[in-house]
Write a protein that holds these residues in place. Structure first.
Motif, mmCIF file in Angstrom:
data_model
loop_
_atom_site.group_PDB
_atom_site.id
_atom_site.type_symbol
_atom_site.label_atom_id
_atom_site.label_comp_id
_atom_site.label_asym_id
_atom_site.label_seq_id
_atom_site.Cartn_x
_atom_site.Cartn_y
_atom_site.Cartn_z
ATOM 1 N N ALA A 204 -0.182 -0.633 6.709
ATOM 2 C CA ALA A 204 0.111 -1.355 7.944
ATOM 3 C C ALA A 204 1.589 -1.250 8.301
ATOM 4 C CB ALA A 204 -0.315 -2.807 7.817
ATOM 5 N N ASP A 205 2.277 -0.294 7.676
ATOM 6 C CA ASP A 205 3.683 -0.038 7.933
ATOM 7 C C ASP A 205 4.557 -1.289 7.781
ATOM 8 O OD1 ASP A 205 5.737 1.681 8.468
ATOM 9 O OD2 ASP A 205 5.671 1.370 10.635
ATOM 10 N N GLU B 149 12.371 9.182 4.539
ATOM 11 C CA GLU B 149 11.746 9.270 5.850
ATOM 12 C C GLU B 149 11.512 7.878 6.437
ATOM 13 O OE1 GLU B 149 7.275 10.617 6.748
ATOM 14 O OE2 GLU B 149 8.384 11.989 5.452
ATOM 15 N N LEU B 150 11.110 6.919 5.582
ATOM 16 C CA LEU B 150 10.632 5.629 6.087
ATOM 17 C C LEU B 150 11.696 4.528 6.082
ATOM 18 C CD1 LEU B 150 7.138 5.530 4.314
ATOM 19 C CD2 LEU B 150 7.641 6.213 6.659
ATOM 20 N N GLY B 151 12.618 4.589 5.119
ATOM 21 C CA GLY B 151 13.687 3.591 5.065
ATOM 22 C C GLY B 151 13.202 2.163 4.918
ATOM 23 N N LYS B 152 12.246 1.927 4.018
ATOM 24 C CA LYS B 152 11.751 0.568 3.798
ATOM 25 C C LYS B 152 12.716 -0.219 2.907
ATOM 26 C CE LYS B 152 7.434 1.489 5.315
ATOM 27 N NZ LYS B 152 7.046 0.941 6.602
ATOM 28 N N THR B 153 12.561 -1.527 2.972
ATOM 29 C CA THR B 153 13.254 -2.378 2.008
ATOM 30 C C THR B 153 12.330 -2.487 0.797
ATOM 31 O OG1 THR B 153 14.176 -3.608 3.843
ATOM 32 C CG2 THR B 153 14.318 -4.635 1.652
ATOM 33 N N ILE B 154 12.772 -1.932 -0.325
ATOM 34 C CA ILE B 154 11.863 -1.821 -1.459
ATOM 35 C C ILE B 154 12.396 -2.574 -2.675
ATOM 36 C CG2 ILE B 154 10.848 -0.189 -3.116
ATOM 37 C CD1 ILE B 154 10.771 1.860 -0.822
ATOM 38 N N VAL B 155 11.525 -3.369 -3.271
ATOM 39 C CA VAL B 155 11.833 -3.965 -4.559
ATOM 40 C C VAL B 155 10.918 -3.283 -5.565
ATOM 41 C CG1 VAL B 155 12.103 -6.070 -5.888
ATOM 42 C CG2 VAL B 155 12.263 -6.144 -3.389
ATOM 43 N N PHE B 156 11.507 -2.620 -6.525
ATOM 44 C CA PHE B 156 10.768 -1.745 -7.426
ATOM 45 C C PHE B 156 10.960 -2.243 -8.856
ATOM 46 C CE2 PHE B 156 9.792 1.874 -9.979
ATOM 47 C CZ PHE B 156 9.014 2.748 -9.237
ATOM 48 N N GLY C 196 2.772 -8.819 5.613
ATOM 49 C CA GLY C 196 3.964 -8.103 6.068
ATOM 50 C C GLY C 196 4.713 -7.434 4.931
ATOM 51 N N MET C 197 4.159 -7.503 3.731
ATOM 52 C CA MET C 197 4.813 -6.878 2.581
ATOM 53 C C MET C 197 3.799 -6.037 1.830
ATOM 54 S SD MET C 197 6.964 -10.022 0.948
ATOM 55 C CE MET C 197 8.463 -10.600 1.742
ATOM 56 N N GLY C 198 4.033 -4.750 1.757
ATOM 57 C CA GLY C 198 3.143 -3.923 0.945
ATOM 58 C C GLY C 198 3.341 -4.273 -0.516
ATOM 59 N N TYR C 199 2.244 -4.315 -1.280
ATOM 60 C CA TYR C 199 2.374 -4.654 -2.693
ATOM 61 C C TYR C 199 1.611 -3.619 -3.513
ATOM 62 C CZ TYR C 199 2.757 -7.739 -6.776
ATOM 63 O OH TYR C 199 3.060 -8.271 -8.006
ATOM 64 N N VAL C 200 2.299 -2.971 -4.417
ATOM 65 C CA VAL C 200 1.631 -2.049 -5.331
ATOM 66 C C VAL C 200 1.610 -2.736 -6.679
ATOM 67 C CG1 VAL C 200 1.592 0.259 -6.324
ATOM 68 C CG2 VAL C 200 2.605 -0.106 -4.073
ATOM 69 N N ARG D 153 -9.134 3.240 10.096
ATOM 70 C CA ARG D 153 -9.505 4.417 9.306
ATOM 71 C C ARG D 153 -8.601 5.606 9.606
ATOM 72 N NH1 ARG D 153 -15.697 3.832 8.523
ATOM 73 N NH2 ARG D 153 -15.614 2.360 6.782
ATOM 74 N N SER D 154 -8.252 5.767 10.872
ATOM 75 C CA SER D 154 -7.442 6.944 11.185
ATOM 76 C C SER D 154 -6.030 6.777 10.630
ATOM 77 C CB SER D 154 -7.467 7.252 12.693
ATOM 78 O OG SER D 154 -6.442 6.551 13.351
ATOM 79 N N VAL D 155 -5.520 5.536 10.652
ATOM 80 C CA VAL D 155 -4.218 5.289 10.033
ATOM 81 C C VAL D 155 -4.309 5.509 8.519
ATOM 82 C CG1 VAL D 155 -2.596 3.466 9.412
ATOM 83 C CG2 VAL D 155 -3.263 3.781 11.786
#
Ligand SMILES: Nc1ncnc2c1ncn2[C@@H]1O[C@H](COP(=O)(O)OP(=O)(O)OP(=O)(O)O)[C@@H](O)[C@H]1O
Ligand SMILES: [Mg+2]
Lengths: 367, 214
Positions: free
Chosen positions: A152-153, A184-191, A77-81, A112-114
């Motif tokens: 996965a948004d 556009e997306l308004g995510k909660t981001i820790v950078f 549930g958390m994108g990680y870069v 794949r389409s996503v």
């Protein structure tokens, strides 16, 4: 909302990487963790998705203690870069991006389409889909890393120096696109970054950490520049703080003077006539977008691209005081060029008038 | 040459047996070496004892091992199982270290990224670690394959029929032709196995063929 409460991490061996850190990261905002190398930024980030368990303290995501959640579910549930990209060398760009959707059990076609949509979103040409990561430029790899984290948004994004491995020009481009995407997306981001300029540019709020992982200051970028909490923060912010702080103040009603112009390609006589004795004359294109300055008296023929002086920056009306001041200071005529949102010339402004406006600004005070 | 043409069928049979005796242990050996190599990689304290003890196995002379097998296993002296098991031991001996090295060659940030996305445990091993270790493992496998082909021939001394029998046969009759044919067939077999592994590993790792920095 992500809330860290008195979080401490002591590694086996006794290194205290993070100490008593309390920090609230509001939903839909970018919180930047910044500080010198080894101050515990990565450690803090990884405690949020439980790749590292805190020694003491609690971390809550939307009011739920992460210690009570399944780590795998939490992480999906958390994108990680990851610092350095961490792309899977053995998977194509498309399959790299589709990793989390596939883990979540989506069928292959939908995943794949996503993934293809995400490629477009981060500005990757669809022709790159079948390539392997080692066939991409550094900037493209970073984009894939971001697309993969977004796939996965997830409502939360954890980003560890996502733009550090590319040259300054590409970095700036990636930063601008990142801000556009976030709008556009308004995510909660820790950078996480060690670059204070990046922190100031991207953060809604910036947390400055000291070595040892203690919070030195948490503030919005403008406030940080205007009012550093102590010498450490002031040193870390570096020089030109006053000037850089102007980037956060909108330039309201600057006195804008009309500016005579010639269109590119006009002959020398027209240019000299229009200049009417002024040393520098502004050149525009057919659409009235400023191109640069010429000195009509130096012209031997028509106004061509080769005769243009391009040193001046261009500011937008309603943009920041910093941009307006810089436009004036960088212009060879000392008249700063202002354009509208479509890039058309509005007029020029003098440094003096920008300074008057700055002095009129009420002294900013920490909120 | 005339001898070879006259004994084509026999040489063919020996070649097939030889190939099977070399390849079957190779396959079993890889299957065993992967979990052992994983243990050696995962638990650092296990690495030295595992790598050293399996490495020591390789120093047992093959003839001795072939002779010992029936005593340990209770098999007949002519049972091909002796050869298969002995060569499996050698394959494992060679590959445990290779597998551990292969797993260690997987870039740390790739593993961190997988973990961060919630890819963990067995899934991570089979979808990330193992595929990325293939190039290193395949290199070790090629060495093991060639070594197996050559060690199998020693079993001829015990009377187990394969290409090595051509050496003992030719030597006993003081006749050079079968020896030459045996050597050439062994070399060809080794080359073919080497090639098969090379091509297989290329097919499994399309990403290593492309780009500047692999
Ligand atoms: N697994 C570990 N075991 C022991 N010490 C560690 C471990 N990981 C990090 N440390 C130590 O903890 C401190 C903080 O490390 P961390 O990686 O969080 O720093 P960072 O702020 O991300 O640095 P950088 O900007 O260089 O990435 C450092 O002193 C580091 O040496
Ligand atoms: Mg770090």
């Amino acid at each position: 909302m992500i809330a860290l409460r008195e979080v401490t991490k002591v590694y086996p061996g006794g290194t205290a990487a993070v100490e008593g850190l309390s920090l609230v990261m509001p939903t839909g905002q970018i919180t930047v963790l910044v500080g010198p190398s080894g101050c515990g930024k990565t450690t803090t980030l990884r405690m949020i998705n439980r790749m590292i368990e805190p020694t003491s303290g609690t971390i809550e995501v939307d009011g739920r203690d992460t210690a009570s959640l399944n780590p795998g579910v939490l992480r999906r549930g958390m994108g990680y870069v990851i610092q350095g990209g961490g792309l899977f060398p053995h998977r194509t760009v498309l399959d790299n991006i589709a990793t989390v959707p596939l883990l979540l059990g989506w069928d292959r076609r939908r995943a794949r389409s996503v993934a293809a949509e995400q490629m477009e979103r981060v500005g990757l040409a669809s022709g790159l889909a079948k390539r392997y990561p080692n066939e991409l430029s550094g900037g493209q790899q970073q984009r894939v890393g971001v697309a993969r984290a977004l796939a996965a948004d997830p409502p939360v994004m954890l980003m560890d120096e996502p733009f550090s491995a590319v040259d300054p020009v590409v970095r700036e481009q990636l930063q601008d696109e990142f801000l556009r995407l976030q709008a556009e997306l308004g995510k909660t981001i820790v950078f996480v970054t060690h670059d204070i300029d990046e922190a100031i540019k991207l953060g809604d709020q910036v947390a400055v950490l000291r070595v040892g992982g203690a919070l030195a200051q948490l503030a919005a970028p403008a406030e940080l520049l205007a009012d550093p909490a102590d010498d450490f923060v002031a040193d870390f912010l570096g020089r030109d703080r006053g000037y850089r702080g102007l980037a956060f103040t909108a330039a309201p009603d600057l006195p804008i003077a009309p500016e005579p112009t010639v269109v590119l390609g006009a002959d020398g006589d027209t240019a000299r006539l229009t200049a009417a004795g002024r040393g520098w004359l502004l050149v525009v294109d057919q659409a009235d977008a400023p191109l640069g300055w010429v000195q009509p008296t130096q012209l031997s023929g028509a106004v061509t691209r080769e005769t243009l002086h391009r040193g001046g920056t261009v500011a937008t009306v309603g943009g920041s005081l910093r941009a307006a001041l810089d436009a004036a200071l960088s212009s060879p005529s000392r008249r700063g060029v202002l354009v509208d949102d479509d890039g058309r010339l509005v007029g020029t402004v003098r440094a003096q008038d920008v300074l008057t406006e700055i002095e009129r600004e009420p002294q900013r005070s920490p909120s | 040459m005339k001898w070879f043409v006259g004994h084509l069928g026999q040489v063919g049979d020996l070649l097939v047996t030889h190939a099977l005796l070399a390849v079957i242990p190779l396959i079993i050996g890889v299957v065993l070496a992967i979990p052992l190599g994983w243990l050696a990689h995962r638990f650092r304290w296990l690495r030295t004892p595992l790598v050293v003890s399996t490495g020591l196995l390789y120093t047992i002379p093959s003839l001795a091992l072939f002779i010992l097998m029936p005593l340990v296993l209770g098999t007949g002296i002519l049972d091909p199982l002796n050869v298969v098991i002995a060569l499996t031991v050698y394959t494992v001996a060679l590959l445990v270290r290779t597998v551990a090295d292969g797993l260690a060659s997987v870039p740390d940030e790739v593993i961190q990224a997988a973990t961060a996305m919630g890819v963990g445990g067995v899934r991570r091993f089979f979808t990330v670690d193992l595929p990325l270790a293939v190039p290193v493992i395949a290199a070790g496998l090629r060495v093991a394959a060639v070594s197996n082909v050559s060690i199998v021939s020693v079993a001829a001394l015990l009377g187990i029929a394969q290409l090595g029998s051509l050496f003992t046969d030719g030597f006993a009759r003081n006749f050079l032709d079968p020896i030459v044919v045996g050597i050439v067939a062994c070399m060809l077999l080794a080359l073919v196995l080497d090639l098969v592994i090379l091509v297989g590993s290329r097919l499994l790792t399309p990403w290593t063929r492309s780009g500047a920095a692999a």
